[in-house]
Design a protein around this motif. Sequence first.
Motif, mmCIF file in Angstrom:
data_model
loop_
_atom_site.group_PDB
_atom_site.id
_atom_site.type_symbol
_atom_site.label_atom_id
_atom_site.label_comp_id
_atom_site.label_asym_id
_atom_site.label_seq_id
_atom_site.Cartn_x
_atom_site.Cartn_y
_atom_site.Cartn_z
ATOM 1 N N PHE A 288 -34.890 31.889 0.336
ATOM 2 C CA PHE A 288 -36.139 32.604 0.075
ATOM 3 C C PHE A 288 -37.070 32.572 1.285
ATOM 4 C CE2 PHE A 288 -40.501 32.842 -1.701
ATOM 5 C CZ PHE A 288 -40.430 34.142 -2.187
ATOM 6 N N SER A 289 -36.938 31.554 2.108
ATOM 7 C CA SER A 289 -37.828 31.469 3.273
ATOM 8 C C SER A 289 -37.667 32.670 4.198
ATOM 9 C CB SER A 289 -37.589 30.161 4.043
ATOM 10 O OG SER A 289 -36.299 30.138 4.636
ATOM 11 N N PHE B 146 -37.303 35.723 3.070
ATOM 12 C CA PHE B 146 -38.189 36.715 2.454
ATOM 13 C C PHE B 146 -39.650 36.393 2.762
ATOM 14 C CE2 PHE B 146 -34.320 37.478 0.138
ATOM 15 C CZ PHE B 146 -34.372 38.818 -0.213
ATOM 16 N N GLU B 147 -39.965 35.101 2.817
ATOM 17 C CA GLU B 147 -41.325 34.719 3.180
ATOM 18 C C GLU B 147 -41.656 35.205 4.593
ATOM 19 O OE1 GLU B 147 -42.408 30.663 0.871
ATOM 20 O OE2 GLU B 147 -40.717 30.468 2.256
ATOM 21 N N GLU C 82 -45.161 34.771 -6.805
ATOM 22 C CA GLU C 82 -45.705 35.654 -5.782
ATOM 23 C C GLU C 82 -46.696 36.635 -6.409
ATOM 24 O OE1 GLU C 82 -45.244 35.528 -2.511
ATOM 25 O OE2 GLU C 82 -44.024 33.725 -2.769
ATOM 26 N N ILE D 299 -41.709 39.718 0.687
ATOM 27 C CA ILE D 299 -40.920 39.392 -0.510
ATOM 28 C C ILE D 299 -40.214 40.603 -1.091
ATOM 29 C CG2 ILE D 299 -42.389 37.427 -1.076
ATOM 30 C CD1 ILE D 299 -43.351 39.258 -3.512
ATOM 31 N N PHE E 140 -33.027 31.113 -6.904
ATOM 32 C CA PHE E 140 -33.586 32.027 -5.904
ATOM 33 C C PHE E 140 -34.524 33.040 -6.568
ATOM 34 C CE2 PHE E 140 -32.953 36.248 -3.937
ATOM 35 C CZ PHE E 140 -33.474 36.021 -2.677
ATOM 36 N N SER F 160 -31.477 27.756 -2.281
ATOM 37 C CA SER F 160 -32.332 28.854 -2.755
ATOM 38 C C SER F 160 -33.676 28.874 -2.026
ATOM 39 C CB SER F 160 -32.541 28.751 -4.272
ATOM 40 O OG SER F 160 -33.268 27.599 -4.619
ATOM 41 N N ASN G 84 -38.342 32.415 -7.521
ATOM 42 C CA ASN G 84 -39.428 32.432 -6.535
ATOM 43 C C ASN G 84 -40.411 33.572 -6.763
ATOM 44 O OD1 ASN G 84 -38.870 30.254 -4.384
ATOM 45 N ND2 ASN G 84 -36.874 31.231 -4.606
ATOM 46 N N TRP G 85 -39.927 34.702 -7.274
ATOM 47 C CA TRP G 85 -40.814 35.849 -7.463
ATOM 48 C C TRP G 85 -41.834 35.613 -8.585
ATOM 49 C CZ3 TRP G 85 -36.595 36.221 -4.637
ATOM 50 C CH2 TRP G 85 -36.628 37.068 -3.534
#
Length: 676
Positions: free
Chosen positions: A621-622, A624-625, A507, A629, A500, A617, A503-504
Motif C-alpha cells: 500500500f505504501s 499507493f501512498e 482514506e 490511492i 491490502f 500489505s 487500507n481504503w
Amino acid sequence: MSNPLQELPLLPRFDQLHPEQVAPAIDAHLAACRAVLERGLAEEQPGWDSTLAPLEEAQDRLSRAFSPASHLNSVLSGDWRAPYEAALAKITAYWTELGHNRALYEVYRDIEKDPGFSDWPQARRKTIELGLRDFRLGGVGLEGAERERFAANSRRLAELSSTFANNVLDATSAWTYQTDDEGELAGLPDTALAAARAAAEGREQSGWLITLDGPSYLAVMTHADNRALRQRVHEAFVSRASDLGPDAGRFDNTPVMSEILSLRAQQAQLLGMGNYAELSLASKMAESSDEVLEFLHNLARRARPAAQREFTELQAFAGETLGLEKLQPWDIAWAAEKLKHERYAVSQEALRPYFPYPRVLAGMFAVVERLYGVTVQTDPAVPVWHKDVQFFWLLRNGEKFAGFYLDPFARDKKRGGAWMDTVTTRRQGSAGLQLPLAYLVCNFSQPTADRPSLLTHNEVTTLFHEFGHGLHHMLTQVDVGPVAGINGVAWDAVELPSQFLENWCWEPEAIAMISGHYETGEPLPVALLEKMLAAKNFQSAMFTVRQLEFALFDFRLHCLAEGASPQQIQALLDEVRAEVAVVPVSPLNRFQNSFSHIFAGGYAAGYYSYKWAEVLSADAFSLFEENGIFDAKTGQHFLHTILEQGGSRDALELFTAFRGRAPEIDALLRNSGIES
C-alpha cells in the motif's frame, strides 16, 4: 429425481438442494474420479492431456458438488451437518488414497524430468511443482503399516476438525441471557437493544436476549455499564467448548485438541520431520521455524513496550475516572471505549449511523471499480439459501467474468466470524472456460423494521477484508485450476490482498464513497472523520501483542515433537502470555478451546500468517501512498502482478515484481503507530 449436485450447473440451485442429495452425488463423483484416474494411468503415454487434465476436471466436479454442502453446513447447520460429515470422511479418504498413488506420482515426476518441461506454460509448470510437493507431504513415499497409519490419521483428523467446529458452534448457540429489565442493559446503544429485542422475539421470549454471537457479545463488552452483566457474558464466551463456565463439559473440546495435536505430530514424524510446524512450513513463504519465531519475537520486542504503556494509561484512567480500582478482563473493552471517547470524542457507535450497510457496499464496489476497472452488478434471479443473501456478477467492459454470494448478517445456527470460500474455480476445461465464483460471509447486525444494518467502522474493514479475498479468487487470469485464484498461494501470503484492501477504509477520499447518514445521506462530518482518523492507532500496540500471543501460542504448540496434553497446552499458553501479553485473563478463560483457526481451519502453525502478510500489505500500500490511492497505473500494476497471477508464481516473486524490491517491515510499524 434430478439431483443438482450431480448435474452441476455453474450456479448451484440452492432453491432445490436437500441434505439427502449429498451422499448419492458425492458417491457418484468419487466413482467418476477413480474411473478417470484408472483410464488415465492405463494410457500408453500417461501425461498432462491424457491423465492429469481429465482427472483435474473430474476432481473439479467433485469440489463443486461438495462446496454447497460444506457451505450450507456452515451457514445453516442443522440437517446439513450429518451429510456434510459423511461426505467429508469419504472425500478425505479419496485424497489420502490419491496422495499414496505411486503410479500417478510417477506421471508427475516423468513430466518434470522431460527435457521440454522448462518450455511449458508457467501455470502448468507450477501445477506440477506443487503436485510433487503435495505427494511428498501426502505420504507417497510411505510403505505398509506406515502408509496405513498415515491414511487413518488423515481420516481421523478430518473428523476431529469437524467435531471441534461443531462444539464451538453449539456452545455459542446454546448460551443466552434473557432479561425483562431494560435497566440491566444500561449503556447499550439503540442498535444493540433493538437486536436484543429481535433476538428475544425470534425465540418467542419476552424482553431482551443477549447471545454469544459476535455483534451481541461485542456490544455488551464494549458498552454495558452493568459490570455483573459484562462478567457473566465474558465468562460464558471465553469458556465456550471447555470444561469450565456455565456449560462446563457439555461441548468440551479439551480431548479433541490433544488428539488433533498428537495426530499432527505423528503425521510429521511419519514424513521424517521433527514436528508439525516443519510440515506446515513446507507449503509457506517462510523457510524455517527459526525465521517465523524470530519474526514474531522481533515484532513483540518492538510492540510490547508500547502495549504496556497503553495498558498502564487505561488502568490509570479506569481508576481515576471510572472508579475501577482493578481492571478485570470484562472491564477492558468497556473502559477502552470510555477512554477513546474522552480522548478523541469518537466511538464506534457514533460512527454507525454513517455506515449503513447498503451505502458501504455500494461504495466498496465503487472503490474497486476505480482501482481495477471492474463493475459489480446484483442478480436477484440467482437462487440463494436465505433471504438475506445476494448474488453479484463482476463485469469488465460489460462482460461477466466472475460472481459471488454475499451473506452479511448474523443469525442462529450460522458459524461466527467472517470468511471467503470458493464455489467454482476459474479453469479451462472440455466445456470451455469456467468462471470463478465465491462465497463471502459476515456476521453483522440484522437490519430492523425501520433502519438498515448499521456497521461499526471495524465491521466496514471486515467487509473490505473478505472482499479482498474474493477479488484474489475472482480476478485471476490463470486458467489452470490448481493454481488459479487463491489455489496454490502460500498460506502466509494469502492474506495480502485482503489486508491490502482494508487500507481504503482509512482514506478520506474513499471514506466519502462508503459513508453517508442512513436517514439523510449527509456525509460523515469532517470533525468526526478527523477524530476517527486520529483514533486509528488507539491501543494498536495492545491489539498487536494480542495477535502475537495467538501466533506464538499456535506456532510453539506445533513445534512440540509429540503433541501436547491439556495441561501442557494451558501451560504453554500461560508461558506465551507471560512473555507478550499485557492484559489480565479470567481464570475461566479457555481461549484455546474455541481457537477454530488452528483446530478447525487452515491456520495450524500458520496463524503468524496474519502478521506476516500484514507486512506485505502495508508495504504494498505504501506505493499507493506515494502515487495516489486511486492512481490507475498503480492499481493496474497491482492487478496484473498480484491479483491476476493466483498461485502460478511464488508469492515473494510476485511481491517483488509489484514493489520492485523485497518486503520491508517499516510501513507496518508506521501504519500501526509503533515506532521502528
